[in-house]
Design a protein around this motif. Structure first.
Motif, PDB file in Angstrom:
ATOM      1  N   LEU A 166       0.804  -1.215   0.000  1.00  0.00           N
ATOM      2  CA  LEU A 166       0.000   0.000   0.000  1.00  0.00           C
ATOM      3  C   LEU A 166       0.837   1.265   0.000  1.00  0.00           C
ATOM      4  O   LEU A 166       0.291   2.372   0.015  1.00  0.00           O
ATOM      5  N   GLN A 167       2.166   1.134  -0.031  1.00  0.00           N
ATOM      6  CA  GLN A 167       3.038   2.300  -0.003  1.00  0.00           C
ATOM      7  C   GLN A 167       3.229   2.937  -1.375  1.00  0.00           C
ATOM      8  O   GLN A 167       3.790   4.031  -1.479  1.00  0.00           O
ATOM      9  N   ALA A 168       2.783   2.283  -2.433  1.00  0.00           N
ATOM     10  CA  ALA A 168       2.846   2.887  -3.766  1.00  0.00           C
ATOM     11  C   ALA A 168       2.071   4.191  -3.761  1.00  0.00           C
ATOM     12  O   ALA A 168       0.976   4.283  -3.188  1.00  0.00           O
ATOM     13  N   ARG A 169       2.623   5.207  -4.394  1.00  0.00           N
ATOM     14  CA  ARG A 169       2.001   6.525  -4.350  1.00  0.00           C
ATOM     15  C   ARG A 169       0.965   6.754  -5.450  1.00  0.00           C
ATOM     16  O   ARG A 169       0.276   7.771  -5.444  1.00  0.00           O
ATOM     17  N   ASP A 170       0.824   5.832  -6.378  1.00  0.00           N
ATOM     18  CA  ASP A 170      -0.217   5.964  -7.406  1.00  0.00           C
ATOM     19  C   ASP A 170      -1.486   5.264  -6.911  1.00  0.00           C
ATOM     20  O   ASP A 170      -1.855   4.189  -7.369  1.00  0.00           O
ATOM     21  N   ARG A 171      -2.149   5.885  -5.962  1.00  0.00           N
ATOM     22  CA  ARG A 171      -3.282   5.250  -5.296  1.00  0.00           C
ATOM     23  C   ARG A 171      -4.448   4.980  -6.235  1.00  0.00           C
ATOM     24  O   ARG A 171      -5.257   4.075  -5.978  1.00  0.00           O
ATOM     25  N   THR A 172      -4.560   5.724  -7.325  1.00  0.00           N
ATOM     26  CA  THR A 172      -5.648   5.462  -8.265  1.00  0.00           C
ATOM     27  C   THR A 172      -5.440   4.147  -9.006  1.00  0.00           C
ATOM     28  O   THR A 172      -6.388   3.593  -9.553  1.00  0.00           O
ATOM     29  N   VAL A 173      -4.199   3.668  -9.041  1.00  0.00           N
ATOM     30  CA  VAL A 173      -3.948   2.332  -9.593  1.00  0.00           C
ATOM     31  C   VAL A 173      -4.351   1.277  -8.570  1.00  0.00           C
ATOM     32  O   VAL A 173      -4.996   0.280  -8.902  1.00  0.00           O
ATOM     33  N   VAL A 195      -6.516   1.545  -5.989  1.00  0.00           N
ATOM     34  CA  VAL A 195      -7.975   1.561  -5.767  1.00  0.00           C
ATOM     35  C   VAL A 195      -8.578   2.634  -6.671  1.00  0.00           C
ATOM     36  O   VAL A 195      -8.642   3.808  -6.302  1.00  0.00           O
ATOM     37  N   PRO A 196      -9.043   2.272  -7.861  1.00  0.00           N
ATOM     38  CA  PRO A 196      -9.565   3.281  -8.804  1.00  0.00           C
ATOM     39  C   PRO A 196     -10.850   3.948  -8.347  1.00  0.00           C
ATOM     40  O   PRO A 196     -11.085   5.110  -8.669  1.00  0.00           O
ATOM     41  N   ASP A 197     -11.689   3.234  -7.620  1.00  0.00           N
ATOM     42  CA  ASP A 197     -12.970   3.779  -7.195  1.00  0.00           C
ATOM     43  C   ASP A 197     -12.763   4.797  -6.073  1.00  0.00           C
ATOM     44  O   ASP A 197     -12.177   4.489  -5.032  1.00  0.00           O
ATOM     45  N   LYS A 198     -13.245   6.030  -6.263  1.00  0.00           N
ATOM     46  CA  LYS A 198     -12.987   7.099  -5.296  1.00  0.00           C
ATOM     47  C   LYS A 198     -13.620   6.822  -3.945  1.00  0.00           C
ATOM     48  O   LYS A 198     -13.021   7.087  -2.893  1.00  0.00           O
ATOM     49  N   ALA A 199     -14.828   6.282  -3.923  1.00  0.00           N
ATOM     50  CA  ALA A 199     -15.490   5.995  -2.655  1.00  0.00           C
ATOM     51  C   ALA A 199     -14.744   4.907  -1.890  1.00  0.00           C
ATOM     52  O   ALA A 199     -14.568   4.989  -0.664  1.00  0.00           O
ATOM     53  N   GLN A 200     -14.288   3.888  -2.597  1.00  0.00           N
ATOM     54  CA  GLN A 200     -13.524   2.824  -1.945  1.00  0.00           C
ATOM     55  C   GLN A 200     -12.175   3.338  -1.464  1.00  0.00           C
ATOM     56  O   GLN A 200     -11.698   2.948  -0.390  1.00  0.00           O
ATOM     57  N   ALA A 201     -11.556   4.223  -2.254  1.00  0.00           N
ATOM     58  CA  ALA A 201     -10.278   4.799  -1.841  1.00  0.00           C
ATOM     59  C   ALA A 201     -10.427   5.569  -0.530  1.00  0.00           C
ATOM     60  O   ALA A 201      -9.541   5.528   0.335  1.00  0.00           O
ATOM     61  N   LYS A 202     -11.546   6.261  -0.355  1.00  0.00           N
ATOM     62  CA  LYS A 202     -11.776   6.992   0.887  1.00  0.00           C
ATOM     63  C   LYS A 202     -11.925   6.040   2.068  1.00  0.00           C
ATOM     64  O   LYS A 202     -11.615   6.402   3.207  1.00  0.00           O
ATOM     65  N   GLU A 203     -12.381   4.824   1.816  1.00  0.00           N
ATOM     66  CA  GLU A 203     -12.473   3.831   2.884  1.00  0.00           C
ATOM     67  C   GLU A 203     -11.086   3.349   3.295  1.00  0.00           C
ATOM     68  O   GLU A 203     -10.838   3.070   4.473  1.00  0.00           O
ATOM     69  N   VAL A 204     -10.173   3.236   2.329  1.00  0.00           N
ATOM     70  CA  VAL A 204      -8.838   2.710   2.604  1.00  0.00           C
ATOM     71  C   VAL A 204      -7.945   3.770   3.242  1.00  0.00           C
ATOM     72  O   VAL A 204      -7.230   3.493   4.220  1.00  0.00           O
ATOM     73  N   TRP A 205      -7.960   4.994   2.684  1.00  0.00           N
ATOM     74  CA  TRP A 205      -7.064   6.051   3.158  1.00  0.00           C
ATOM     75  C   TRP A 205      -7.891   7.137   3.834  1.00  0.00           C
ATOM     76  O   TRP A 205      -8.455   8.016   3.180  1.00  0.00           O
ATOM     77  N   ARG A 206      -7.968   7.077   5.146  1.00  0.00           N
ATOM     78  CA  ARG A 206      -8.735   8.023   5.937  1.00  0.00           C
ATOM     79  C   ARG A 206      -7.797   9.067   6.541  1.00  0.00           C
ATOM     80  O   ARG A 206      -6.578   8.905   6.539  1.00  0.00           O
TER      81      ARG A 206
END
Length: 366
Positions: free
Chosen positions: A280-287, A289-300
């Motif tokens: 999870l340390q990769a900085r291209d978070r859209t790769v 977790v592409p879904d924005k709502a799901q990304a907000k669940e992962v990175w709070r």
């Protein structure tokens, strides 16, 4: 840099799963894991061993050392890697040094010190840390020894403190490690203690390790990972990298890894990765977790959950808490339907996490 082919996200995720050791479990010694070339973050405390549990059969074993390294965060490393790592993570220039500990707590004069800020802090750490010492005691003593510009007034405790970012980023250069088993942060001298770093060296090799494990990636991705700027990295950016297009975004990786990216093997199985897992340390978070709502669940903003890795892709989140009778309750929030086989695998993974935390069993809640 040579050009390369177009690559889809699914290929990148399978490639990274393999390079992160998440496609199959290694034998008992975690020191053989490739992710240790970058280090395994231990944020929050205890999660580094959980990350190892996803990759090897004996996550509590091995000769590993906890130290403040990349961005000043605590990471587990092979002890033999630390002297070279101290040189590779040392700032590359005056501007790079200022960028790495940038904070609004300090005056402009602090950043004008550049590399001297790191040298002074590392030298103070060497003077102060001669035996296991509580972090608070070390911080007070180091604050008294560095230029005043590097400290700030702390109103709650009525004292001047060194910038935390600088303090921790100079830790490895200061030759200190962390006591992994202590309830609170305790610093101790490395044995043997490497010399104070001179000019940075080996940074390009560290960049290649990032690109190998978390690539393909851009200079901006790597700069964010190191806590610096693209401009600072430009002089040491490897010249032989292969460019590929990841869903229209140009990124790079070492040429020796191109074949593995073009034809990554299928990844099967379930892993429960902690919040700061190397994957999870990769900085291209859209790769990731592409879904924005799901990304907000992962990175709070606070309190990130762990993630469910299913067949090499992120498929949900999880949280755990210790319950009565030495049981770990693991609550999984999947984003996809789970088969009976996957549920069984989740129970096995949860039992592994329980063992790492010194508990006897686990219960999975969906």
């Amino acid at each position: 840099m040579s050009s390369g082919p177009a690559i889809g996200r699914a290929q990148v995720m399978r490639y990274r799963s393999v390079m992160n050791g998440l496609h199959e479990r290694l034998g008992s010694d975690p020191a053989g894991l490739g992710v240790l070339d970058l280090g395994v973050p231990n944020v929050p405390a205890g999660t580094a061993r959980q990350a190892l549990a996803a990759r090897c059969t004996d996550p509590l074993g091995g000769d590993l050392t906890l130290a403040w390294t990349t961005r000043g965060a605590p990471h587990l490393h092979r002890p033999a890697d630390l002297p070279a790592l101290a040189q590779a993570l040392w700032p590359l220039s005056e501007a790079d040094a200022a960028a790495r500990f940038a904070t609004g707590q300090l005056p402009k004069a602090a950043f004008e010190l550049g590399l001297e800020a790191f040298r002074a802090t590392a030298a103070a750490l060497r003077e102060v840390v001669r035996a296991p010492t509580a972090k608070g005691d070390v911080s007070r003593a180091v604050s008294d020894r560095v230029p005043k510009e590097l400290t700030y007034d702390c109103k709650p405790c009525g004292a001047r403190h060194i910038s935390g970012g600088l303090f921790q980023q100079a830790g490895l250069g200061g030759g200190v490690r962390l006591d992994e088993d202590a309830a609170k942060t305790v610093l101790a001298p490395l044995d043997p203690r490497p010399p104070l770093p001179g000019p940075a060296s080996g940074t390009a090799g560290f960049v290649r390790a990032y690109l190998r494990i978390l690539g393909p990636a851009t200079p901006g991705d790597v700069a964010k990972y190191l806590g610096t700027t693209v401009t600072a990295l430009k002089p040491i950016w490897p010249s032989d990298l292969v460019a590929v297009s990841v869903d229209g975004r140009t990124a790079w990786l070492p040429p020796e890894n191109l074949d593995a990216l073009l034809d990554p093997p299928p990844v099967r199985g379930v892993r429960l990765l902690p919040p700061s897992d190397p994957f999870l340390q990769a900085r291209d978070r859209t790769v990731l977790v592409p879904d924005k709502a799901q990304a907000k669940e992962v990175w709070r903003i606070l309190g990130n959950p762990g993630v469910l890795l299913l067949d090499g892709d992120i498929a949900g989140t999880w949280r755990a808490r210790a319950a009565a009778r030495k049981r770990l309750d693991v609550t999984v929030t999947p984003w996809v339907p789970l088969t009976a086989a996957t549920r069984t695998a989740l129970e096995e993974e949860s039992n592994g996490l329980a063992a790492v935390r010194g508990l006897e069993s686990a219960a999975v809640h969906l």
